[in-house]
Design an enzyme around this catalytic site. Structure first.
Site, mmCIF file in Angstrom:
data_model
loop_
_atom_site.group_PDB
_atom_site.id
_atom_site.type_symbol
_atom_site.label_atom_id
_atom_site.label_comp_id
_atom_site.label_asym_id
_atom_site.label_seq_id
_atom_site.Cartn_x
_atom_site.Cartn_y
_atom_site.Cartn_z
ATOM 1 N N ASP A 1 -9.657 3.289 11.790
ATOM 2 C CA ASP A 1 -9.753 2.719 10.442
ATOM 3 C C ASP A 1 -10.651 1.484 10.439
ATOM 4 O O ASP A 1 -10.317 0.476 9.825
ATOM 5 C CB ASP A 1 -8.357 2.372 9.917
ATOM 6 N N GLY B 1 0.817 -1.207 0.000
ATOM 7 C CA GLY B 1 0.000 0.000 0.000
ATOM 8 C C GLY B 1 0.846 1.250 0.000
ATOM 9 O O GLY B 1 2.042 1.209 -0.297
ATOM 10 N N GLY B 2 0.231 2.361 0.365
ATOM 11 C CA GLY B 2 0.912 3.653 0.304
ATOM 12 C C GLY B 2 2.100 3.765 1.221
ATOM 13 O O GLY B 2 3.128 4.339 0.853
ATOM 14 N N VAL C 1 3.043 -5.806 3.079
ATOM 15 C CA VAL C 1 2.622 -6.866 3.992
ATOM 16 C C VAL C 1 3.078 -8.209 3.429
ATOM 17 O O VAL C 1 2.883 -8.495 2.249
ATOM 18 C CB VAL C 1 1.098 -6.856 4.190
#
Length: 416
Positions: free
Chosen positions: A280, A166-167, A171
């Protein structure tokens, strides 16, 4: 395996003599000589194109090409994987032989008198040592490679595959020594110096340390938290059963939605009790264990750092904020009531199979969270309307004021 010997000496006749001794023992041995004519005046003793580690042993003169052989020996021994060295001395320089052995030479050889049996025994010892060292080096390199996650090397973990990127983070699925099994390794691209400049690195570490100490059936188990090569990483529980998102392709039975709501709320209460907000909440951050229990992942400042990166100078937010509270979408002050709102969006979607607010742009979704009335549930789900009205109130003061209050309401309306 073919024996390969490298001789660093200026005398071609002496090279031939050594080669005869070597080939009398190993007929197919490769013997290479490096002489003064092979080197530039101020260049390295071993010229470019010659890889010393390809050889089983090196025979090194005390003064090759007018250079200090002992100094060269010390330099060679600092190189990983450099083969064992047999140091060549002249008669009368026995003290130099002692210094050479102290500096790491495998043995020494008198130029004027080659004792064949002793010379071959020294070479055999050097060859055995090189084989052992090469095997250990190969194993170490293999372990180093197994511990590499992108550009970061993290000891105690072995790479299996990348799960996503991601940004601000990547992972990976890995094997963890502490967990003694499969784990998820999340490596953040933001280095500590950048995070400290944002006054968030210390809080990030503190929040995850607090979470790692929480023992709760609905919170992800965190096994390790650290910094490697200036990258923060977190090792956590692996959920092969996947996330809630995969189960929400259509509306869920009301009893199932209530069960999931209670488990998520229990987890939220545990983190709120230690002063942590999730920030989140969304179906992708609700995971299932093999026993079908729920676990909450991806807490706190991980989301805040994502927002720091996602918001441009013009205030545009990338990614559709379906689950953001009105105050979070407008970068306002958030507290645990913001998490309750996000959970309410998930409950609406679990019950109806649809998100309450959708639009063509992220900012339009944010606007709807703040200004558009909440859609009404179908008549069959009307008993849940009051619950959602209170969870999804525009004004935080009109919501449940705590998760404890929310759970109390659930126990009254739908006793366990």
């Amino acid at each position: 395996m073919k024996v390969r010997i490298l001789i660093i000496d200026d005398d071609p006749q002496y090279h031939k003599l050594l080669a005869r001794h070597i080939k009398s023992e190993w007929a197919d041995a490769e013997v290479r000589s490096i002489r003064k004519t092979d080197q530039s005046a101020d260049g390295p003793l071993i010229p470019e194109g010659v890889n010393a580690s390809d050889y089983n042993a090196v025979l090194l003169d005390r003064a090759p090409s007018g250079k200090d052989g002992l100094k060269s020996l010390r330099e060679f021994k600092r190189r990983p994987g450099f083969p064992p060295v047999i140091f060549i001395i002249d008669r009368g320089n026995e003290l130099l032989a002692v210094e050479a052995v102290k500096a790491g030479a495998e043995d020494y050889l008198l130029r004027e008198e080659i004792n064949h049996d002793r010379f071959i025994a020294s070479l055999r010892s050097a060859i055995r040592k090189h084989k052992r060292t090469s095997a250990l080096l190969s194993r170490r390199q293999a372990l180093d490679e197994a511990c590499r996650f992108g550009a970061v090397k993290i000891r105690g973990h072995r790479f299996i595959r990348e799960l996503g990127s991601g940004g601000i983070s990547s992972v990976y699925l890995a094997e963890g020594d502490k967990a003694k099994g499969l784990v998820v390794l999340k490596v953040f691209r933001l280095v500590p110096e950048i995070l400290e400049a944002q006054n968030s690195f210390d809080r990030f570490i503190q929040e995850y340390e607090l979470i790692s100490r929480i023992e709760h059936p609905n919170i992800v188990r965190i096994f390790d938290l650290g910094v490697a090569d200036d990258h923060v990483y977190i090792t956590m529980e692996y959920f092969k059963e996947g996330s809630l998102r995969a189960k929400m392709k259509q509306a869920l039975p009301a009893a199932t939605a209530l069960d999931y709501l209670r488990q998520i709320a229990d987890a939220l209460m545990a983190i709120h009790d230690v002063g942590i907000l999730h920030r989140d909440l969304k179906p992708a951050n609700v995971m299932f264990r093999e026993d079908r229990s729920i676990a909450l992942i991806d807490f706190g400042l991980a989301k805040q750092m994502t927002l720091d990166q996602e918001i441009t100078g013009s205030g545009e937010i990338f990614g559709t904020p379906y689950y953001m509270s009105p105050e979070q979408g407008h970068a306002g002050q958030v507290d645990e009531r913001s998490d309750i709102y996000s959970l309410g969006v998930m409950v609406f979607e679990m019950l109806s199979g649809e998100k309450p607010f959708t639009a063509d742009t992220p900012m339009a979704v944010i606007y709807k969270h703040s200004n558009t009335p909440l859609p009404r549930l179908s008549e069959a789900l009307a008993e849940f309307q009051e619950l959602l009205d209170r969870m999804l109130a525009k004004n935080p003061h009109d919501r449940f004021q705590s998760v404890e209050e929310l759970l109390g309401y659930l126990d009254v309306q739908w006793p366990r």
